[in-house]
Design an enzyme around this catalytic site. Structure first.
Site, mmCIF file in Angstrom:
data_model
loop_
_atom_site.group_PDB
_atom_site.id
_atom_site.type_symbol
_atom_site.label_atom_id
_atom_site.label_comp_id
_atom_site.label_asym_id
_atom_site.label_seq_id
_atom_site.Cartn_x
_atom_site.Cartn_y
_atom_site.Cartn_z
ATOM 1 N N LYS A 12 -6.302 23.691 -18.386
ATOM 2 C CA LYS A 12 -6.557 22.330 -18.850
ATOM 3 C C LYS A 12 -7.646 21.621 -18.056
ATOM 4 O O LYS A 12 -8.267 20.695 -18.552
ATOM 5 C CB LYS A 12 -5.268 21.494 -18.735
ATOM 6 C CG LYS A 12 -4.214 21.863 -19.747
ATOM 7 C CD LYS A 12 -2.932 21.095 -19.478
ATOM 8 C CE LYS A 12 -2.088 21.741 -18.412
ATOM 9 N NZ LYS A 12 -1.270 22.861 -18.841
ATOM 10 N N GLY A 65 5.961 27.711 -20.025
ATOM 11 C CA GLY A 65 6.496 29.068 -19.923
ATOM 12 C C GLY A 65 5.410 30.088 -20.170
ATOM 13 O O GLY A 65 4.532 29.891 -21.009
ATOM 14 N N GLU A 123 6.440 23.682 -9.785
ATOM 15 C CA GLU A 123 5.749 24.518 -8.812
ATOM 16 C C GLU A 123 6.018 24.032 -7.406
ATOM 17 O O GLU A 123 6.506 22.927 -7.195
ATOM 18 C CB GLU A 123 4.248 24.494 -9.097
ATOM 19 C CG GLU A 123 3.881 25.269 -10.352
ATOM 20 C CD GLU A 123 2.420 25.087 -10.709
ATOM 21 O OE1 GLU A 123 1.576 25.277 -9.820
ATOM 22 O OE2 GLU A 123 2.127 24.761 -11.870
ATOM 23 N N LYS A 183 -3.500 16.538 -21.212
ATOM 24 C CA LYS A 183 -3.134 16.841 -22.602
ATOM 25 C C LYS A 183 -3.521 15.691 -23.530
ATOM 26 O O LYS A 183 -3.951 15.907 -24.663
ATOM 27 C CB LYS A 183 -1.641 17.136 -22.679
ATOM 28 C CG LYS A 183 -1.306 18.485 -22.034
ATOM 29 C CD LYS A 183 0.172 18.630 -21.762
ATOM 30 C CE LYS A 183 0.465 19.992 -21.136
ATOM 31 N NZ LYS A 183 1.831 20.080 -20.621
ATOM 32 N N VAL A 226 -1.873 22.523 -24.790
ATOM 33 C CA VAL A 226 -0.980 21.420 -25.145
ATOM 34 C C VAL A 226 0.250 22.004 -25.823
ATOM 35 O O VAL A 226 0.142 22.631 -26.870
ATOM 36 C CB VAL A 226 -1.656 20.407 -26.092
ATOM 37 C CG1 VAL A 226 -0.709 19.245 -26.393
ATOM 38 C CG2 VAL A 226 -2.948 19.896 -25.483
ATOM 39 N N ASP A 253 -1.128 16.375 -15.459
ATOM 40 C CA ASP A 253 -0.964 17.358 -16.527
ATOM 41 C C ASP A 253 -0.808 16.648 -17.884
ATOM 42 O O ASP A 253 -1.460 17.011 -18.862
ATOM 43 C CB ASP A 253 0.257 18.230 -16.217
ATOM 44 C CG ASP A 253 0.496 19.266 -17.291
ATOM 45 O OD1 ASP A 253 -0.210 20.278 -17.299
ATOM 46 O OD2 ASP A 253 1.393 19.035 -18.141
ATOM 47 N N THR A 263 -7.134 30.788 -15.329
ATOM 48 C CA THR A 263 -7.053 30.434 -13.913
ATOM 49 C C THR A 263 -6.325 29.089 -13.791
ATOM 50 O O THR A 263 -6.215 28.359 -14.767
ATOM 51 C CB THR A 263 -8.451 30.347 -13.274
ATOM 52 O OG1 THR A 263 -9.192 29.328 -13.935
ATOM 53 C CG2 THR A 263 -9.199 31.653 -13.368
ATOM 54 N N GLY A 271 12.487 27.195 -11.197
ATOM 55 C CA GLY A 271 11.171 27.678 -11.623
ATOM 56 C C GLY A 271 10.493 26.768 -12.632
ATOM 57 O O GLY A 271 9.457 27.134 -13.187
ATOM 58 N N PHE A 328 -5.010 36.361 -13.803
ATOM 59 C CA PHE A 328 -3.959 37.321 -14.157
ATOM 60 C C PHE A 328 -2.667 36.904 -13.452
ATOM 61 O O PHE A 328 -2.063 37.665 -12.712
ATOM 62 C CB PHE A 328 -4.398 38.737 -13.762
ATOM 63 C CG PHE A 328 -3.719 39.829 -14.553
ATOM 64 C CD1 PHE A 328 -3.612 39.757 -15.932
ATOM 65 C CD2 PHE A 328 -3.195 40.953 -13.906
ATOM 66 C CE1 PHE A 328 -3.001 40.771 -16.662
ATOM 67 C CE2 PHE A 328 -2.584 41.976 -14.625
ATOM 68 C CZ PHE A 328 -2.493 41.878 -16.006
#
Lengths: 338, 463
Positions: free
Chosen positions: A125, A317, A210, A225, A152, A221, A96, A207, A8
């Site tokens: 992912k 986003g 991270e 993908k 993706v 990342d 998560t 933003g 969450f």
């Protein structure tokens, strides 16, 4: 349709907001009436078999940092096993954080959900990057759906485009920019001649990146993908461990400048050919359709008969990702119609 | 490496198997797969049937024989240090087995699911014994059930299909850390579990299937199947004096040989290894210095000879249906095979002349009467078939070798050789893979046919 939300954070909360605000519209247009029967975050969980009040859950989360204070049936500890198998639901949504070391806790959550005969929509992912062939086989065996549009391109439908808009066309290869964070950093290094460190700091401030940017800047990342596209679109059974991955963390301004002089840009490209799967910084001519600026993503599908088809869109986003999850939910919902 | 039931038949053999593991452990990282001891699986099948029928006296006799066998073997194979823990474990399993049998006889019901659970005791009992025997030689081991090793399957109890990708992923996740600690995982063959955790058995191919899956998952260099023969042979040494062990065969050839009765992995079990191109070695556990036969994806020449091996399947019969009504009648063949299929007759070879007036099927001799009855009931009196006749005295000769593909004249040499001995060939078939030519002769002439072909292609000579 009853839904369990595992995770969450930004994505989960965006999803809860959309499900609250667009509820009537979703019911009217798709006959899709979402009912969230449990939410679990890292510190606790809440449940209501008759449906949680999402606006209340959002408020509790904002105030206490966890849903564990939700009035009524809530718990201090997160026992996802009990929530997945013990809550009445058709779908489990997994949001998560991505973990590329061992895929946990998402990997266990997804396996458990499919084994308990729940459909799964994941924005995570990690499990797919490490064990996608196994998870697809498990879903197929339990006759449940495993959907991952959000993994993706977030809201941009790269996966559905390839699998639904190009049937019968042989896709020979795929290349493109699949990570908005690194693309932003590289764009700023190029446009404003910033150093890597400065560009990263700026991205973090806005933003886009991270606090710990490793998954993005080290190329993991993007690699994840590529693995997902390879498995889903090209039916190639690979995992992230089989990719050659180079990130942008050691990229100096010199290389960017050299590229610029010859009318090109340095981009972190994911590339999938017949024999190889790579992620590395590459020189891309500025007029190439995949050479997109800022935090945009772009993927080119190289096909046998119609050449390269390129799709461009925002690839990250909370709201964008939540939108992709809703797309999957509506799809799953439609399978129930007779 | 996998040890078959014959390699684990008694305490001495189990100690020998442990020494084999020890012998190869310095240069290799090993995963061991154990079958049930000797014919324990068959005994358990029998036990289940007796319990279901409520024949408790006979059932408890078999039960106690199984229990004693494992307790005694456990005592005899483990060092004093190991034996306490092992005996406790065997004791627990024996009690659990007893309860299972009681449950079956109370309910008088043996479902495929409870049958799998019952059968799993064979491997669950043998595996900790083998693991302790290896430990007694100073090596570190960990005994695991198929489920604990990560093998999951669908719910087809009795002949479950593994979920290959799920299993591969889980096996790596669970076994890699054990191997990294330099421990030898000892895994029960034959058994897996559904995603819900119910025990299933892998059916045909059994423990070999487990070994093949493990090899594929862990991407091992080779998979070794320890058994009681020296390897795949050019022919049955009881028939041909100069028959010898084949050093190398391809998966394609092995597939044909296994179908034609060689002591070889079941094709189903070979599949994971073949798919991931992991070579399989068939070796003799009582002669571990022999290299055995290597089955790999490479096509290996046999010293210029196109044929690798010739085998014989005895005790078959020919069932022939004939009738002018079948000529030009679509679906006649379908009716024949439907009739045979619905009475559970497995057809081994088929022959139909292009005149279509007859169809001949080769079936196991025990099935001949069944086949004739089924065909008569289904087909006579409809104007299609006039006659169903059976011949019981037949055997199949199979000539195997990938070199036959695309080499003209092989069939001529085979049948020329057979004809010189005045052996009458009844039916001929060649698979479209061209890896094998098989034909049927009378049972009496079978061994002679094997010998002349073995001679014709000089299979006894070393390559």
């Amino acid at each position: 349709m009853r839904i369990v939300l595992i995770g969450f954070g930004t994505v989960g909360q965006s999803l809860a907001r959309i499900l609250t605000n667009d509820r009537d519209w979703l019911v009217k247009n798709y006959g899709f009436e979402p009912q969230v029967t449990a939410i679990a975050d890292s510190r606790g969980s809440c449940r209501d078999d008759n449906g949680l009040k999402l606006d209340l859950a959002l408020k509790v989360k904002e105030k206490y940092g966890s849903v564990q204070k939700y009035p009524g049936n809530s718990e201090r500890k997160t026992n996802t096993h009990q929530i997945i198998s013990g809550t009445e639901a058709e779908v489990v949504i997994e949001t998560t954080p991505s973990n590329f070391e061992n895929g946990e806790p998402g990997l266990s959550n997804i396996k458990e959900s499919l084994s308990a005969r729940r459909h799964v929509v994941t924005a995570n992912k990690g499990p797919l990057a490490l064990a996608m062939p196994a998870l697809l086989e498990l879903a197929n065996h339990t006759r449940m759906q495993l959907r991952f549009s959000a993994t993706v391109g977030a809201g941009t439908p790269f996966l559905n485009f390839a699998s639904k808009c190009l049937p019968g066309e042989k896709i020979l290869g795929i290349h493109g920019i699949l990570n908005g964070t690194t693309n932003y950093i590289l764009t700023r290094m190029d446009e404003a001649s910033l150093s890597y460190q400065k560009a990263l700091a700026e991205a973090q401030e806005k933003g886009y990146a991270e606090k710990n940017p490793d998954n993005d800047v080290k190329g993991l990342d993007t690699a994840a993908k590529i693995v997902i596209i390879a498995n889903w679109v090209l039916k190639r059974r690979i995992s992230i461990n089989e990719l050659e991955i180079t990130g942008i963390q050691n990229l100096g301004p010199k290389r960017i400048l050299t590229a610029k002089k010859s009318g090109a840009r340095i981009k972190l490209m994911g590339r999938l050919t017949d024999s190889r799967a790579t992620v590395k910084p590459e020189e891309v001519p500025a007029d190439n359709p995949v050479c997109v600026p800022g935090n945009l993503n772009a993927v080119a599908f190289s096909t046998e008969h119609i050449g390269d088809v390129t799709l461009i869109g925002r690839g990250a986003g909370g709201e964008e990702t939540a939108s992709a999850i809703i797309r999957d939910l509506v799809d799953i919902r439609s399978e129930y119609s007779i | 490496m996998k040890f078959g039931g014959s390699s684990l038949a008694n305490a001495a053999k189990i100690r020998n198997a442990a020494r084999v593991v020890e012998r190869f452990s310095p240069e290799n990282r090993i995963v061991v797969v154990a079958s049930a001891m000797d014919d324990t699986t068959d005994r358990l099948v029998e036990l289940g049937e007796l319990a279901r029928r409520g024949e408790s006296a006979r059932a408890s006799k078999i039960l106690s024989r199984i229990q004693k066998l494992h307790t005694k073997t456990a005592q005899a194979t483990s060092s004093r240090k190991e034996s306490k823990e092992l005996l406790d474990r065997i004791d627990r399993l024996n009690k659990e087995l007893e309860k299972t049998v009681q449950g079956i006889s109370h309910l008088r019901e043996l479902t495929p699911r409870s049958r799998d659970y019952l059968l799993s005791f064979g491997e669950r009992l043998s595996t900790p014994i083998l693991a302790a025997a290896i430990r007694s030689l100073g090596l570190k081991t960990q005994a695991l059930t198929g489920a604990e090793a990560g093998i999951s399957s669908d719910e087809r109890f009795g002949e479950a299909n593994p979920l290959a990708e799920v299993s591969y992923h889980e096996m790596r996740r669970r076994l890699d850390p054990i191997l990294a600690r330099n421990e030898i995982p000892v895994v029960t063959g034959f058994i897996a579990a559904t995603v819900e955790g119910s025990i299933t058995t892998l059916g045909r191919g059994g423990s070999d299937y487990t070994a093949s899956l493990l090899g594929a998952a862990l991407n091992t260099n080779e998979i070794w199947i320890w058994t009681d023969v020296d390897g795949l042979m050019t022919a049955d040494p009881k028939i041909v004096k100069d028959a010898r062990v084949l050093a190398k065969v391809s998966f394609g050839e092995a597939l044909e040989l296994s179908y034609f009765g060689a002591k070889m992995m079941h094709p189903r079990a070979m599949q994971p290894a073949a798919q991931r191109k992991i070579p399989v070695r068939i070796r003799n556990s009582s002669k571990p210095s022999l290299e055995g036969t290597l089955v790999s994806s490479a096509e290996t020449p046999n010293g210029g000879r196109v044929v690798k091996a010739v085998s014989i399947i005895r005790s078959v019969g020919i069932v022939t249906v004939s009738g002018t009504g079948m000529i030009g009648s679509p679906g006649a063949a379908a009716k024949v095979f439907t009739a045979l299929g619905s009475s559970n007759v497995n057809v081994m070879m088929i022959s139909q002349g292009s005149s279509e007036a007859t169809i001949s099927c080769v079936v196991a001799r025990k099935d001949v009467d069944n086949a004739v009855r089924a065909l008569q009931l289904a087909l006579l009196g409809q104007g299609l078939v006039d006659n169903v006749v059976a011949e019981r005295d037949a055997c199949i000769i199979a000539v195997v070798g990938s070199g036959m593909k695309g080499t003209p004249g092989v069939a001529a040499r085979i049948f020329g050789a057979v004809a010189r001995k005045k052996i009458n060939v009844r039916i001929v078939a060649q698979g479209s893979s061209e890896y094998n030519v098989s034909f049927v002769v009378s049972e009496r002439e079978g061994p002679e046919a094997v010998r002349v072909i073995h001679d014709e292609f000089q299979l006894g000579r070393k390559p």
